[in-house]
Design an enzyme around this catalytic site. Structure first.
Site, PDB file in Angstrom:
ATOM      1  N   GLY A  18       0.843  -1.198   0.000  1.00  0.00           N
ATOM      2  CA  GLY A  18       0.000   0.000   0.000  1.00  0.00           C
ATOM      3  C   GLY A  18       0.872   1.239   0.000  1.00  0.00           C
ATOM      4  O   GLY A  18       1.975   1.240  -0.544  1.00  0.00           O
TER       5      GLY A  18
ATOM      6  N   THR B 251      -2.426  -1.565   7.891  1.00  0.00           N
ATOM      7  CA  THR B 251      -3.465  -2.285   7.150  1.00  0.00           C
ATOM      8  C   THR B 251      -2.825  -3.169   6.095  1.00  0.00           C
ATOM      9  O   THR B 251      -1.798  -2.824   5.520  1.00  0.00           O
ATOM     10  CB  THR B 251      -4.434  -1.308   6.443  1.00  0.00           C
ATOM     11  OG1 THR B 251      -3.681  -0.470   5.557  1.00  0.00           O
ATOM     12  CG2 THR B 251      -5.203  -0.461   7.448  1.00  0.00           C
TER      13      THR B 251
ATOM     14  N   ASN C  29      -3.303  -4.387   2.507  1.00  0.00           N
ATOM     15  CA  ASN C  29      -4.068  -4.012   1.317  1.00  0.00           C
ATOM     16  C   ASN C  29      -4.336  -5.247   0.469  1.00  0.00           C
ATOM     17  O   ASN C  29      -3.399  -5.942   0.068  1.00  0.00           O
ATOM     18  CB  ASN C  29      -3.288  -2.979   0.495  1.00  0.00           C
ATOM     19  CG  ASN C  29      -3.163  -1.656   1.232  1.00  0.00           C
ATOM     20  OD1 ASN C  29      -2.796  -1.615   2.402  1.00  0.00           O
ATOM     21  ND2 ASN C  29      -3.482  -0.585   0.539  1.00  0.00           N
TER      22      ASN C  29
ATOM     23  N   GLU D  53      -8.596  -2.216   2.460  1.00  0.00           N
ATOM     24  CA  GLU D  53      -7.534  -2.359   3.465  1.00  0.00           C
ATOM     25  C   GLU D  53      -8.098  -3.013   4.708  1.00  0.00           C
ATOM     26  O   GLU D  53      -9.140  -2.595   5.210  1.00  0.00           O
ATOM     27  CB  GLU D  53      -7.027  -1.002   3.932  1.00  0.00           C
ATOM     28  CG  GLU D  53      -6.568  -0.022   2.921  1.00  0.00           C
ATOM     29  CD  GLU D  53      -6.188   1.272   3.644  1.00  0.00           C
ATOM     30  OE1 GLU D  53      -5.115   1.297   4.266  1.00  0.00           O
ATOM     31  OE2 GLU D  53      -6.966   2.229   3.592  1.00  0.00           O
TER      32      GLU D  53
ATOM     33  N   HIS E  37      -4.448  -7.744  15.759  1.00  0.00           N
ATOM     34  CA  HIS E  37      -3.470  -8.734  16.215  1.00  0.00           C
ATOM     35  C   HIS E  37      -2.097  -8.149  15.923  1.00  0.00           C
ATOM     36  O   HIS E  37      -1.894  -7.528  14.885  1.00  0.00           O
ATOM     37  CB  HIS E  37      -3.662 -10.053  15.450  1.00  0.00           C
ATOM     38  CG  HIS E  37      -2.513 -11.012  15.623  1.00  0.00           C
ATOM     39  ND1 HIS E  37      -2.280 -11.661  16.807  1.00  0.00           N
ATOM     40  CD2 HIS E  37      -1.526 -11.410  14.762  1.00  0.00           C
ATOM     41  CE1 HIS E  37      -1.200 -12.427  16.671  1.00  0.00           C
ATOM     42  NE2 HIS E  37      -0.718 -12.290  15.443  1.00  0.00           N
TER      43      HIS E  37
ATOM     44  N   TYR F 234       3.725  -9.794   2.024  1.00  0.00           N
ATOM     45  CA  TYR F 234       3.347  -9.458   0.645  1.00  0.00           C
ATOM     46  C   TYR F 234       3.324 -10.739  -0.176  1.00  0.00           C
ATOM     47  O   TYR F 234       4.258 -11.544  -0.132  1.00  0.00           O
ATOM     48  CB  TYR F 234       4.325  -8.455   0.016  1.00  0.00           C
ATOM     49  CG  TYR F 234       4.187  -7.047   0.571  1.00  0.00           C
ATOM     50  CD1 TYR F 234       3.016  -6.620   1.192  1.00  0.00           C
ATOM     51  CD2 TYR F 234       5.236  -6.138   0.465  1.00  0.00           C
ATOM     52  CE1 TYR F 234       2.902  -5.337   1.701  1.00  0.00           C
ATOM     53  CE2 TYR F 234       5.120  -4.851   0.967  1.00  0.00           C
ATOM     54  CZ  TYR F 234       3.940  -4.460   1.593  1.00  0.00           C
ATOM     55  OH  TYR F 234       3.829  -3.197   2.097  1.00  0.00           O
TER      56      TYR F 234
ATOM     57  N   ARG G 180     -20.081   2.434   8.747  1.00  0.00           N
ATOM     58  CA  ARG G 180     -20.279   3.832   8.329  1.00  0.00           C
ATOM     59  C   ARG G 180     -19.673   4.043   6.963  1.00  0.00           C
ATOM     60  O   ARG G 180     -18.830   3.251   6.537  1.00  0.00           O
ATOM     61  CB  ARG G 180     -19.615   4.783   9.339  1.00  0.00           C
ATOM     62  CG  ARG G 180     -18.100   4.628   9.403  1.00  0.00           C
ATOM     63  CD  ARG G 180     -17.434   5.739  10.203  1.00  0.00           C
ATOM     64  NE  ARG G 180     -15.994   5.542  10.307  1.00  0.00           N
ATOM     65  CZ  ARG G 180     -15.112   6.038   9.449  1.00  0.00           C
ATOM     66  NH1 ARG G 180     -15.512   6.756   8.419  1.00  0.00           N
ATOM     67  NH2 ARG G 180     -13.818   5.804   9.599  1.00  0.00           N
TER      68      ARG G 180
ATOM     69  N   PHE H  16     -12.134  13.597   6.524  1.00  0.00           N
ATOM     70  CA  PHE H  16     -11.985  14.277   7.808  1.00  0.00           C
ATOM     71  C   PHE H  16     -11.100  15.507   7.662  1.00  0.00           C
ATOM     72  O   PHE H  16     -10.321  15.623   6.708  1.00  0.00           O
ATOM     73  CB  PHE H  16     -11.368  13.328   8.842  1.00  0.00           C
ATOM     74  CG  PHE H  16     -12.307  12.238   9.287  1.00  0.00           C
ATOM     75  CD1 PHE H  16     -13.246  12.473  10.277  1.00  0.00           C
ATOM     76  CD2 PHE H  16     -12.274  10.983   8.701  1.00  0.00           C
ATOM     77  CE1 PHE H  16     -14.124  11.480  10.683  1.00  0.00           C
ATOM     78  CE2 PHE H  16     -13.150   9.980   9.101  1.00  0.00           C
ATOM     79  CZ  PHE H  16     -14.073  10.228  10.092  1.00  0.00           C
TER      80      PHE H  16
END
Ligand code: RBF
Ligand code: MG
Length: 529
Positions: A354, A366, A368, A437, A442, A469, A482, A487
């Protein structure tokens, strides 16, 4: 806010051959003379906090619009008009709207209660409350806590005067009127300003009512987003107008009213679903009638709800069925341990590189998922196929070719939260591609072992999933939280991500039989690659 229009007509008798338009026009002319003074005072008393519904795409336009609304509905003539009583047939429609807003909510609160203790009181936000025509009807439905929101302070002053606790008993004629008090204060509280600026701490609430105001708002879509973030799971959202959609359209068509009422009411179920697309809201079957968007009485009353426990809803996420059956996990319903009919989304893709921001800038690494693999599996990154936004469920890194080191726990099933979208907060020019993502709750040992000091920014932390990867990840998605939001900067984004993680974790680890906990045993996650 159109309650003002309603008041303007109805308060003058609302005769059977009702020349509502003439009455409104009369009112309309009078208020124009007074608008500038009222607008100035309203602007001075309206706070301008940062918008919790994300960065404001048009702050100037919104300010001007709200000042115009406040001005139009704050003059003494308007107040006098609106404070008058409604004819009984209108009161009956308002009562029906209040019932639609609260249907089933008290039972749901009782069922969700951990013990046999009384369920929490119903809380409702009345948007565009005006002088409070909905207040007695909401009280009659057992709502104890009403937050009346309006851009006009004079209207709210009148609301407080008219619906004070002292008046409650005589108004309702109910001996249990004192039970309607909350915290020893009158049951209706007021907040002056634009609903999209309502602070998040005012929630969560059981219902949000947009009665005779939806068409007046600067950006109804942002208002629906704001409402969906404020509502508890299972909460209800009503868009209503007691005089019906046709009347509302006629009003909009009139000279001078177009700026005051810029938006149409949704004409049918499809339009309503479109207005809520990508939001955690589904169209409820009750009340709303397709014929011209109003029922046989001429009442317009559309009801949406937040799916209980944020469960995926095949109606809200139309791609659930298609994407799932095209994936490698089998049908979209059921599966080992899952109640029949539970909608789930099963995805599998290799992890790709990412932008590294998740770890480096946010501390929320995250994985990706390869968009090409997802597309090949029948899930194009198309908001029509899968609404952009934040989902949750379970993830498992698959051992096998491409997989790196790490201990066994790195390859077991863990709770996860997933963002699908274009990351508008950081991807400012919109140049970067959409992504899927997955943040796994963990701490992967392969990365942790080589990561630098606590809070340090090492190369390994920047690339927590670099070890993996090429490895495949499987996810079972059971919840939608949501939509994706732009933001005002990284701190706001991070705060909300932390809240997303908290809410997701609470749902996923709740052992009391919700749809989410059982999904960790889904066969898709336990079978070998
Ligand atoms: N990016 C946004 O611009 N808006 C969002 O609402 C948003 N929500 C997210 C929610 C979660 C749970 C996660 C893990 C990420 C979210 N992101 C969002 C993406 C975030 O910008 C991205 O992970 C980092 O920039 C790293 O690519
Ligand atoms: Mg990433």
């Amino acid at each position: 806010m159109l309650s003002r229009h309603l008041r303007a007509s109805a308060s003058r008798g609302c005769p059977s051959n009702n020349p509502i338009s003439q009455q409104w026009r009369h009112h309309h002319h009078r208020r124009h003379a007074r608008a500038p003074i009222a607008a100035a005072s309203a602007a001075a008393s309206t706070p301008a906090p940062p918008s919790p519904a994300g960065a404001d795409p048009d702050p100037e336009g919104r300010r001007a619009h709200n000042a115009r609304q406040a001005g139009a509905f704050s003059g003494p003539a308007v107040l006098e008009t609106f404070s008058a009583r409604q004819p009984p047939e209108i009161e009956a429609r308002l009562a029906r709207i209040a019932r639609a807003a609260t249907r089933g909510l008290a039972n749901a609160n009782a069922n969700n209660a951990v013990s046999a203790a009384p369920p929490p009181p119903l809380r409702v936000v009345d948007v565009g409350a005006g002088t409070g025509c909905m207040v007695p009807h909401l009280r009659a439905c057992g709502v104890e806590d009403i937050l009346a929101v309006d851009v006009s302070e004079p209207m709210l002053t009148e609301l407080r005067r008219a619906h004070s606790s002292a008046k409650t008993e005589s108004e309702t004629g109910s001996a249990s009127a004192t039970a309607l008090l909350l915290g020893n204060t009158p049951a209706a509280r007021t907040w002056c300003g634009d609903f999209v600026d309502l602070p998040a701490y005012m929630g969560p609430v059981d219902a949000v009512v947009f009665n005779a105001v939806y068409g007046n708002m600067h950006d109804p879509r942002r208002a629906l987003l704001r409402a969906s973030l404020l509502l508890r799971p299972g909460g209800r959202l009503v868009i209503s107008h007691p005089l019906g959609r046709a009347w509302h359209e006629a009003l909009r068509a009139r000279d001078g009213d177009a700026a005051l009422v810029p938006h149409a009411l949704p004409a049918d179920r499809a339009a309503l679903a479109e207005a809520a697309r990508g939001l955690p809201l589904v169209v409820e079957e009750d009340e709303f009638v397709d014929e011209g968007g109003q029922n046989e009485e001429g009442l317009f009353c559309a009801v949406l709800s937040v799916p209980p426990a944020y469960a995926l809803d095949a109606r809200a996420v139309p791609a659930v069925a298609a994407a799932t059956s095209a994936g490698s996990g089998g049908g979209n319903c059921g599966g080992a341990g899952l109640a029949a009919g539970t909608p789930v989304l099963r995805l599998e893709a290799p992890i790709v590189r990412g932008f590294g921001r998740g770890s480096r800038q946010l501390g929320v690494p995250t994985a990706n998922l390869d968009p090409r693999a997802l597309a090949a599996g029948g899930l194009p990154l198309d908001p029509h196929a899968l609404p952009r936004g934040v989902y949750f469920g379970w993830a498992r890194l698959m051992a096998g070719e491409g997989g790196g080191g790490g201990d066994d726990d790195d390859y077991s099933v863990h709770p996860m939260v997933m963002n699908v979208g274009v990351r508008p907060t950081v991807n400012v020019g919109g140049q970067e591609d959409a992504s899927v993502e997955v943040h796994v709750m963990h701490r992967y040992s392969a990365s942790a072992a080589t990561a630098g000091e606590q809070g340090g920014v090492s190369g390994q932390q920047q690339q927590q999933f670099a070890e993996f990867y090429g490895a495949r990840m499987r996810v079972v998605v059971t919840g939608f939280l949501r939509p994706e939001i732009r933001f005002d900067g990284l701190p706001a984004l991070l705060s909300r991500i932390k809240a997303d993680i908290g809410v997701s974790k609470a749902q996923l680890l709740d052992e009391r039989g919700g749809p989410h906990f059982a999904a960790r045993r889904d066969a898709f996650l336990s079978s070998s690659p």
